[in-house]
Design an enzyme around this catalytic site. Structure first.
Site, PDB file in Angstrom:
ATOM      1  N   HIS A 123       0.871  -1.181   0.000  1.00 56.99           N
ATOM      2  CA  HIS A 123       0.000   0.000   0.000  1.00 56.99           C
ATOM      3  C   HIS A 123       0.910   1.233   0.000  1.00 56.99           C
ATOM      4  O   HIS A 123       2.031   1.182   0.513  1.00 56.99           O
ATOM      5  CB  HIS A 123      -0.830  -0.051   1.290  1.00 56.99           C
ATOM      6  CG  HIS A 123      -1.883   0.986   1.436  1.00 56.99           C
ATOM      7  ND1 HIS A 123      -1.598   2.283   1.819  1.00 56.99           N
ATOM      8  CD2 HIS A 123      -3.228   0.934   1.273  1.00 56.99           C
ATOM      9  CE1 HIS A 123      -2.733   2.967   1.890  1.00 56.99           C
ATOM     10  NE2 HIS A 123      -3.741   2.174   1.565  1.00 56.99           N
ATOM     11  N   ASP A 200       3.271  -4.556   7.666  1.00 57.62           N
ATOM     12  CA  ASP A 200       2.003  -3.826   7.641  1.00 57.62           C
ATOM     13  C   ASP A 200       0.873  -4.849   7.813  1.00 57.62           C
ATOM     14  O   ASP A 200       0.564  -5.606   6.891  1.00 57.62           O
ATOM     15  CB  ASP A 200       1.893  -3.090   6.294  1.00 57.62           C
ATOM     16  CG  ASP A 200       0.558  -2.385   6.118  1.00 57.62           C
ATOM     17  OD1 ASP A 200      -0.327  -2.545   6.982  1.00 57.62           O
ATOM     18  OD2 ASP A 200       0.408  -1.666   5.114  1.00 57.62           O
ATOM     19  N   GLN A 203      -4.420  -5.454   6.898  1.00 61.67           N
ATOM     20  CA  GLN A 203      -5.441  -6.346   6.339  1.00 61.67           C
ATOM     21  C   GLN A 203      -5.363  -7.741   6.960  1.00 61.67           C
ATOM     22  O   GLN A 203      -6.116  -8.631   6.558  1.00 61.67           O
ATOM     23  CB  GLN A 203      -5.282  -6.454   4.809  1.00 61.67           C
ATOM     24  CG  GLN A 203      -5.406  -5.148   4.074  1.00 61.67           C
ATOM     25  CD  GLN A 203      -6.842  -4.601   4.059  1.00 61.67           C
ATOM     26  OE1 GLN A 203      -7.799  -5.266   4.452  1.00 61.67           O
ATOM     27  NE2 GLN A 203      -6.994  -3.368   3.618  1.00 61.67           N
ATOM     28  N   LYS A 226     -10.257  -0.735  10.369  1.00 58.29           N
ATOM     29  CA  LYS A 226     -10.527  -1.969   9.604  1.00 58.29           C
ATOM     30  C   LYS A 226     -10.791  -3.128  10.563  1.00 58.29           C
ATOM     31  O   LYS A 226     -11.076  -4.242  10.159  1.00 58.29           O
ATOM     32  CB  LYS A 226      -9.337  -2.306   8.702  1.00 58.29           C
ATOM     33  CG  LYS A 226      -9.035  -1.224   7.661  1.00 58.29           C
ATOM     34  CD  LYS A 226      -7.941  -1.662   6.726  1.00 58.29           C
ATOM     35  CE  LYS A 226      -7.244  -0.521   6.021  1.00 58.29           C
ATOM     36  NZ  LYS A 226      -8.010   0.148   4.997  1.00 58.29           N
ATOM     37  N   CYS A 364      -4.822   2.629  -3.620  1.00 58.00           N
ATOM     38  CA  CYS A 364      -3.562   3.103  -3.015  1.00 58.00           C
ATOM     39  C   CYS A 364      -2.432   2.105  -3.264  1.00 58.00           C
ATOM     40  O   CYS A 364      -1.639   1.795  -2.356  1.00 58.00           O
ATOM     41  CB  CYS A 364      -3.714   3.356  -1.513  1.00 58.00           C
ATOM     42  SG  CYS A 364      -4.916   4.604  -1.110  1.00 58.00           S
TER      43      CYS A 364
HETATM   44  C1  LIG Z   1      -2.421  -2.726   3.564  1.00 61.02           C
HETATM   45  C2  LIG Z   1      -2.751  -1.346   4.044  1.00 61.02           C
HETATM   46  N1  LIG Z   1      -1.788  -0.580   4.593  1.00 61.02           N
HETATM   47  C3  LIG Z   1      -2.033   0.644   5.048  1.00 61.02           C
HETATM   48  C4  LIG Z   1      -3.279   1.206   4.971  1.00 61.02           C
HETATM   49  C5  LIG Z   1      -3.475   2.606   5.478  1.00 61.02           C
HETATM   50  O1  LIG Z   1      -4.266   2.601   6.625  1.00 61.02           O
HETATM   51  P1  LIG Z   1      -4.739   3.988   7.260  1.00 61.02           P
HETATM   52  O2  LIG Z   1      -5.261   4.821   6.117  1.00 61.02           O
HETATM   53  O3  LIG Z   1      -5.811   3.592   8.197  1.00 61.02           O
HETATM   54  O4  LIG Z   1      -3.573   4.595   7.907  1.00 61.02           O
HETATM   55  C6  LIG Z   1      -4.314   0.473   4.393  1.00 61.02           C
HETATM   56  C7  LIG Z   1      -5.653   1.077   4.246  1.00 61.02           C
HETATM   57  O5  LIG Z   1      -6.288   1.000   3.209  1.00 61.02           O
HETATM   58  C8  LIG Z   1      -4.045  -0.835   3.918  1.00 61.02           C
HETATM   59  O6  LIG Z   1      -4.998  -1.574   3.342  1.00 61.02           O
END
Ligand SMILES: Cc1ncc(COP(=O)(O)O)c(C=O)c1O
Length: 406
Positions: A123, A200, A203, A226, A364
């Protein structure tokens, strides 16, 4: 393990009862943000009605209650992912958590010639902070590529872990493909080579049992919204020795022990990374969400979502011209797809008119879509509160919409 009553559990989510464009809502966008059970909404409501005060500042009763609730949420979250609460920094989400590692751990240590290794499926939150610190430090970014089914190419990854690599940034589960990466094995390999691992878990934590200590990474980030929790919440777990050695990222109140104009003495981790008034009610809600998910059981959630995914993958085979991106053997319930002759945004817009919420766009993850040679996909992402009937409704709606777009 007794099977949870999924029908009753769905009723815990008030929003799922609503209609959209005169049709019952079918919410298939949980990878974007999850819906919230009544228990979480009630915990936030109760906080503002009964306990609202700032944390760690006031000696009065409400201040003590708010502090106890906030620190209680930290302990609950720590238990949920199997770490010590002193190593858990509460953040506004994954994005802040990953920036904290990039700026506070990596930037002071990186030098020209160093390499930051990132997978193709990250992401933007696990790409852009690294680009920013690479630019400032002279380090470079190397990409770990994928196999055509959207799995990590593990041989290539091993080869890419050369002596110059200082950091490996890797998602536990891809937000576009659903690919589940073997993070424990990869972290073991990285550790042998002295590479710091930043995982990260955005998910992963909502959808499967996650034991961060067993994974053996250096840092693990996730986001609360999430995870059935409120927006503006999340966390960063870091090994104690790293957190102790890291300077604060953002300065202000709450994170100090003493301030003089000649210089300040900072609080210990995790508080030295939590400057300013935090999202107290949000974390009370997130603690309640972790308890809620714990009661259902992460293993039961994983089994339920695997069954929903299998049903969806099978039912979608009836769609002509379907292309699914991401068919790795280990896959969470996230389906990115395209249908020949239709644009992802058109499809999502017409599905919305049928009451079905899917996400369309680049999720993203521009470098990942570039790998697949596409500019946008539709993404249906499932959660344990979805039903098999909703999947049938979704597939029937695609057939209907398809005719309209033909
Ligand atoms: C894999 C992953 N990393 C990071 C994020 C970013 O999360 P946040 O916008 O809550 O900081 C997301 C959110 O879509 C994500 O799916």
């Amino acid at each position: 393990m007794t099977t949870p009553d999924w029908h009753r559990i769905r009723q815990d989510f008030p929003l799922l009862d609503r209609q959209v464009h005169g049709k019952p809502l079918v919410y298939l966008d949980s990878a974007n943000t999850s819906q919230k059970p009544a228990a979480v909404i009630a915990a936030v409501d109760e906080f503002y009605r009964q306990h609202n005060a700032n944390v760690s500042r006031a000696v009065h009763q409400l201040g003590s209650e708010a502090t106890a609730l906030y620190e209680g949420a930290r302990k609950t979250l720590a238990r949920f992912i199997h770490v010590h609460p002193d190593e858990l920094v509460l953040t506004s989400g994954t994005t802040f958590a990953l920036n904290l590692v990039a700026y506070s751990w990596a930037l002071p240590r990186l030098k020209p010639g160093d390499v930051i290794l990132l997978s193709r499926m990250e992401h933007h939150a696990n790409i852009v902070p690294w680009q920013l610190v690479a630019e400032r430090s002279g380090a470079t970014i190397r990409v770990a590529e994928l196999t055509p089914d959207g799995a990590l190419d593990l041989d290539a990854l091993r080869k890419a872990m050369t002596g110059e690599v200082k950091i490996l940034g890797l998602t536990h589960v891809s937000n576009v493909l659903g690919t589940v990466n073997p993070v424990a094995d990869i972290c073991r390999e990285a550790r042998k080579r002295g590479i710091i691992t930043v995982i990260d878990g955005s998910q992963a934590v909502p959808h499967m049992p996650v034991d961060v200590t067993a994974i053996g990474c250096d840092f693990y980030a996730a986001t609360g919204h999430k995870l059935c929790g409120p927006t503006g919440t999340g966390f960063l777990w870091g090994r104690r020795e790293h957190l102790s050695a890291m300077p604060p990222f953002i300065g202000g109140g709450e994170m100090i022990r003493e301030v003089r104009f000649e210089g300040s003495v900072f609080n210990d981790a995790p508080h030295k990374f939590e400057a300013g008034t935090p999202n107290i009610a949000g974390f009370v809600g997130l603690g309640s969400a972790a308890n809620y998910l714990q009661d259902i059981g992460s293993a039961a959630i994983q089994t339920r979502e695997a069954a929903l995914l299998a049903h969806a993958m099978e039912a979608m085979q009836s769609i002509d011209g379907l292309r699914i991106l991401g068919t790795a053997p280990d896959k969470a319930a996230i389906i990115s797809f395209l249908i020949e002759g239709t644009h992802a945004h058109d499809l999502a817009t017409l599905l919305d008119l049928e009451g079905i919420a899917v996400r369309s766009g680049q999720h993203c993850a521009h470098p990942l879509l570039q790998f697949f040679g596409v500019t946008a996909t539709c993404r249906a992402s499932l959660a344990f509160y979805n039903t098999h009937e909703e999947i049938d409704t979704f597939v029937a709606a695609i057939h209907k919409v398809r005719k309209l777009l033909a």
